[in-house]
Structures are given as structure tokens and as C-alpha cells.
Design a protein around this motif. Structure first.
Motif, PDB file in Angstrom:
ATOM      1  N   CYS A 156       0.855  -1.180   0.000  1.00 40.32           N
ATOM      2  CA  CYS A 156       0.000   0.000   0.000  1.00 40.32           C
ATOM      3  C   CYS A 156       0.894   1.234   0.000  1.00 40.32           C
ATOM      4  O   CYS A 156       1.995   1.208   0.587  1.00 40.32           O
ATOM      5  CB  CYS A 156      -0.890  -0.021   1.245  1.00 40.32           C
ATOM      6  SG  CYS A 156      -2.029   1.376   1.367  1.00 40.32           S
ATOM      7  N   ALA A 157       0.463   2.288  -0.643  1.00 32.36           N
ATOM      8  CA  ALA A 157       1.255   3.516  -0.680  1.00 32.36           C
ATOM      9  C   ALA A 157       0.316   4.718  -0.738  1.00 32.36           C
ATOM     10  O   ALA A 157      -0.843   4.597  -1.106  1.00 32.36           O
ATOM     11  CB  ALA A 157       2.186   3.514  -1.884  1.00 32.36           C
ATOM     12  N   TRP A 158       0.856   5.867  -0.361  1.00 33.77           N
ATOM     13  CA  TRP A 158       0.098   7.106  -0.481  1.00 33.77           C
ATOM     14  C   TRP A 158       0.963   8.187  -1.091  1.00 33.77           C
ATOM     15  O   TRP A 158       2.196   8.118  -1.077  1.00 33.77           O
ATOM     16  CB  TRP A 158      -0.462   7.550   0.874  1.00 33.77           C
ATOM     17  CG  TRP A 158       0.550   8.104   1.840  1.00 33.77           C
ATOM     18  CD1 TRP A 158       1.310   7.397   2.736  1.00 33.77           C
ATOM     19  CD2 TRP A 158       0.896   9.489   2.016  1.00 33.77           C
ATOM     20  NE1 TRP A 158       2.121   8.249   3.446  1.00 33.77           N
ATOM     21  CE2 TRP A 158       1.881   9.537   3.044  1.00 33.77           C
ATOM     22  CE3 TRP A 158       0.474  10.675   1.428  1.00 33.77           C
ATOM     23  CZ2 TRP A 158       2.438  10.741   3.480  1.00 33.77           C
ATOM     24  CZ3 TRP A 158       1.021  11.870   1.854  1.00 33.77           C
ATOM     25  CH2 TRP A 158       1.998  11.888   2.862  1.00 33.77           C
ATOM     26  N   ASN A 162       2.515  17.335  -7.816  1.00 33.10           N
ATOM     27  CA  ASN A 162       2.955  17.011  -9.164  1.00 33.10           C
ATOM     28  C   ASN A 162       4.217  16.158  -9.198  1.00 33.10           C
ATOM     29  O   ASN A 162       4.709  15.828 -10.278  1.00 33.10           O
ATOM     30  CB  ASN A 162       3.172  18.290  -9.983  1.00 33.10           C
ATOM     31  CG  ASN A 162       4.231  19.175  -9.342  1.00 33.10           C
ATOM     32  OD1 ASN A 162       4.901  18.765  -8.392  1.00 33.10           O
ATOM     33  ND2 ASN A 162       4.367  20.379  -9.845  1.00 33.10           N
ATOM     34  N   THR A 163       4.747  15.780  -8.027  1.00 36.29           N
ATOM     35  CA  THR A 163       5.946  14.950  -8.064  1.00 36.29           C
ATOM     36  C   THR A 163       5.610  13.475  -8.104  1.00 36.29           C
ATOM     37  O   THR A 163       6.370  12.686  -8.640  1.00 36.29           O
ATOM     38  CB  THR A 163       6.843  15.205  -6.838  1.00 36.29           C
ATOM     39  OG1 THR A 163       6.192  14.747  -5.669  1.00 36.29           O
ATOM     40  CG2 THR A 163       7.196  16.673  -6.718  1.00 36.29           C
ATOM     41  N   GLY A 164       4.482  13.103  -7.506  1.00 36.06           N
ATOM     42  CA  GLY A 164       4.104  11.700  -7.483  1.00 36.06           C
ATOM     43  C   GLY A 164       4.914  10.856  -6.538  1.00 36.06           C
ATOM     44  O   GLY A 164       4.866   9.627  -6.605  1.00 36.06           O
ATOM     45  N   GLU A 165       5.678  11.478  -5.643  1.00 36.99           N
ATOM     46  CA  GLU A 165       6.480  10.699  -4.693  1.00 36.99           C
ATOM     47  C   GLU A 165       5.569   9.832  -3.838  1.00 36.99           C
ATOM     48  O   GLU A 165       4.574  10.310  -3.295  1.00 36.99           O
ATOM     49  CB  GLU A 165       7.295  11.629  -3.801  1.00 36.99           C
ATOM     50  CG  GLU A 165       8.144  10.896  -2.776  1.00 36.99           C
ATOM     51  CD  GLU A 165       8.906  11.856  -1.884  1.00 36.99           C
ATOM     52  OE1 GLU A 165       9.011  13.041  -2.248  1.00 36.99           O
ATOM     53  OE2 GLU A 165       9.389  11.415  -0.827  1.00 36.99           O
ATOM     54  N   LEU A 166       5.930   8.567  -3.747  1.00 36.97           N
ATOM     55  CA  LEU A 166       5.117   7.613  -3.000  1.00 36.97           C
ATOM     56  C   LEU A 166       5.765   7.255  -1.669  1.00 36.97           C
ATOM     57  O   LEU A 166       6.988   7.154  -1.565  1.00 36.97           O
ATOM     58  CB  LEU A 166       4.932   6.334  -3.806  1.00 36.97           C
ATOM     59  CG  LEU A 166       4.078   6.427  -5.072  1.00 36.97           C
ATOM     60  CD1 LEU A 166       4.041   5.082  -5.777  1.00 36.97           C
ATOM     61  CD2 LEU A 166       2.671   6.869  -4.735  1.00 36.97           C
ATOM     62  N   PHE A 167       4.886   7.026  -0.680  1.00 41.36           N
ATOM     63  CA  PHE A 167       5.308   6.578   0.643  1.00 41.36           C
ATOM     64  C   PHE A 167       4.653   5.222   0.867  1.00 41.36           C
ATOM     65  O   PHE A 167       3.427   5.112   0.854  1.00 41.36           O
ATOM     66  CB  PHE A 167       4.882   7.587   1.698  1.00 41.36           C
ATOM     67  CG  PHE A 167       5.431   8.968   1.452  1.00 41.36           C
ATOM     68  CD1 PHE A 167       4.716   9.884   0.688  1.00 41.36           C
ATOM     69  CD2 PHE A 167       6.653   9.342   1.963  1.00 41.36           C
ATOM     70  CE1 PHE A 167       5.218  11.159   0.439  1.00 41.36           C
ATOM     71  CE2 PHE A 167       7.167  10.612   1.731  1.00 41.36           C
ATOM     72  CZ  PHE A 167       6.453  11.520   0.967  1.00 41.36           C
ATOM     73  N   PHE A 168       5.483   4.216   1.084  1.00 41.55           N
ATOM     74  CA  PHE A 168       4.999   2.838   1.122  1.00 41.55           C
ATOM     75  C   PHE A 168       4.839   2.315   2.540  1.00 41.55           C
ATOM     76  O   PHE A 168       5.582   2.694   3.456  1.00 41.55           O
ATOM     77  CB  PHE A 168       5.975   1.917   0.377  1.00 41.55           C
ATOM     78  CG  PHE A 168       5.885   2.011  -1.113  1.00 41.55           C
ATOM     79  CD1 PHE A 168       6.611   2.961  -1.798  1.00 41.55           C
ATOM     80  CD2 PHE A 168       5.073   1.139  -1.826  1.00 41.55           C
ATOM     81  CE1 PHE A 168       6.535   3.058  -3.180  1.00 41.55           C
ATOM     82  CE2 PHE A 168       4.992   1.223  -3.212  1.00 41.55           C
ATOM     83  CZ  PHE A 168       5.719   2.179  -3.883  1.00 41.55           C
ATOM     84  N   GLY A 169       3.884   1.382   2.678  1.00 38.35           N
ATOM     85  CA  GLY A 169       3.799   0.585   3.887  1.00 38.35           C
ATOM     86  C   GLY A 169       4.821  -0.539   3.827  1.00 38.35           C
ATOM     87  O   GLY A 169       5.587  -0.657   2.863  1.00 38.35           O
ATOM     88  N   GLU A 170       4.810  -1.362   4.850  1.00 40.12           N
ATOM     89  CA  GLU A 170       5.803  -2.425   4.956  1.00 40.12           C
ATOM     90  C   GLU A 170       5.438  -3.687   4.189  1.00 40.12           C
ATOM     91  O   GLU A 170       6.225  -4.620   4.121  1.00 40.12           O
ATOM     92  CB  GLU A 170       6.047  -2.763   6.434  1.00 40.12           C
ATOM     93  CG  GLU A 170       6.871  -1.708   7.158  1.00 40.12           C
ATOM     94  CD  GLU A 170       8.254  -1.560   6.562  1.00 40.12           C
ATOM     95  OE1 GLU A 170       8.666  -0.408   6.305  1.00 40.12           O
ATOM     96  OE2 GLU A 170       8.923  -2.578   6.318  1.00 40.12           O
TER      97      GLU A 170
END
Lengths: 114, 112
Positions: free
Chosen positions: A91-93, A99-107
Motif C-alpha cells: 500500500c502507498a500514499w 505534481n511529483t508523485g512521490e510515494l510513501f509505502f507501507g511495509e
């Protein structure tokens, strides 16, 4: 600060059984939410993304579905699992409208279907 | 497919050496990002380079982008055993969703 929680971390399910993976985000509002699947030794395949409550876009037709019942909750489900559903689910948010689309992921959640 | 492709698929080096990984893509991008994944864990964002940038640094990381060749490289200098992980490039083709297309990754092994 923002955090993302994903569970369960590991599960083993028989073919034909249902699935529910849950993801929640804290510390931000109205995030974009994503479910990815990663097969062994492979890249990430985008399964679903959501830009708001009840808004789900499916990238790949399959045996899975996603729901977003609350702003910061994203659920991945299946009514009947197939062997091919085995994999590592992430999962990510991201910032909505960013506009960068940088994603932060779960484990991640490792699913084995037997 | 718009997917980025990393090269090599696997790389094994000794501690202290530099590691270079390459990524190629197919169409115009908004930005390109590099992520790291330790075995069995989620991905962690390392660095982002925009389409109008040619080089970017972050600590021991150096990223270059050549839009004419549609390619990027990630250089890790003075590698450490703790750098052992898979590294993915991800291309952002724009759009409000900020969707990223990931490559299959380079598996880096740094031996002490």
C-alpha cells in the motif's frame, strides 16, 4: 509526521478463500492511495488507486477489488483467492494534487495462496 | 509499455567500491525517481530528478538524467554492506494522480 500502516504482514490462505488487506494513513488528509503487487523478483504492478472516498480506479482486471470507506483507509479484497494471487502487496500514499508523485509505502503484506 | 527498465538486473561489489545502476524509459516524463527496497520490506524513496534537471546529489547518491537518451543512472559511492538492497527507478508521466511506473529493479549485493 505521516505514517502508513498495513496489515496483516503475512498470511497463508487456501485457494477459494476470501481476502482482506487493510491500509491506513495517519498525519495527512485526502491522500491518493495505491495498492501494488510485487511478484517474486519482479517490479511493482499497480492494481488500484484512489483519489478520494469511494473513488477507485482499477489498472488491471483481476480477481481483486479495492474500497476506500474512509479518507485514510484503503482495503484490498477478494471473494475467492486463486493461486496466482500469491505475492507481496504494498500500500502507498501520495499527496493529492502533488505534481511529483512521490510515494510513501507501507511495509507490505506477503500473501501465500495454497 | 512505458515501464522503465533497470540495468543490470543484479550487481555484486565489494565494500568501498562504487555501484552504478541504469534505467531506461520510453516516453517523455515529468520526473524520475529512485527507490530502495530491503528484502521483504516496503520501498523507500531515495531521490527525485525533474525532467529539466541533469544531475542531482544526496549524500553518497548521485543521479543523472539524459532526456535525449531517455535514461538515468544512480551512482552509490563508497558502498557499504548496509547498501545491499534492490533499487528501482520509477517514471512519472504526469497527471493529477501522480502515478508512477516502476521498473523491475537492480539487486545490489555489497560484500564486506
Amino acid at each position: 509526521s505521516q505514517t502508513i500502516h498495513q496489515w496483516p504482514a503475512t498470511l497463508v490462505q487456501p485457494v477459494g478463500s476470501p481476502l482482506s488487506l487493510e491500509c491506513t494513513v495517519e498525519g495527512t488528509s485526502n491522500p491518493n492511495l495505491y495498492w501494488y503487487r510485487q511478484a517474486a523478483g519482479r517490479g511493482l504492478q499497480l492494481l488500484f488507486y484512489s483519489v478520494g472516498i469511494g473513488q477507485i480506479s482499477s489498472e488491471v482486471p483481476q480477481n481483486l477489488s479495492a474500497s476506500r470507506p474512509q479518507d485514510r483507509q484503503f482495503i484490498l479484497s477478494s471473494k475467492k483467492l486463486l493461486l496466482s494471487d500469491s505475492g507481496f502487496y504494498l500500500c502507498a500514499w501520495s499527496v493529492n494534487g502533488g505534481n511529483t508523485g512521490e510515494l510513501f509505502f507501507g511495509e507490505g503484506s506477503r500473501l501465500t495462496v495454497l | 509499455s512505458q515501464q522503465g527498465e533497470e540495468d543490470p538486473q543484479a550487481l555484486s561489489i565489494q565494500e568501498g567500491e562504487n555501484a552504478t545502476m541504469n534505467c531506461s524509459y520510453k516516453t517523455s516524463i515529468n520526473n524520475l525517481q529512485w527507490y530502495r527496497q530491503n528484502s521483504g520490506r516496503g520501498l523507500v524513496h531515495l531521490i527525485l530528478i525533474r525532467s529539466n534537471e541533469r544531475e542531482k546529489h544526496s549524500g553518497r547518491l548521485r543521479v543523472t538524467l539524459d532526456t535525449s537518451k531517455k535514461s538515468s543512472s544512480l551512482l552509490i559511492t563508497a558502498s557499504r554492506a548496509a547498501d545491499t538492497a534492490s533499487y528501482f527507478c520509477a517514471t512519472n508521466y504526469g497527471g493529477s494522480q501522480g502515478n508512477l511506473i516502476f521498473g523491475k529493479g537492480t539487486k545490489l549485493s555489497v560484500k564486506p
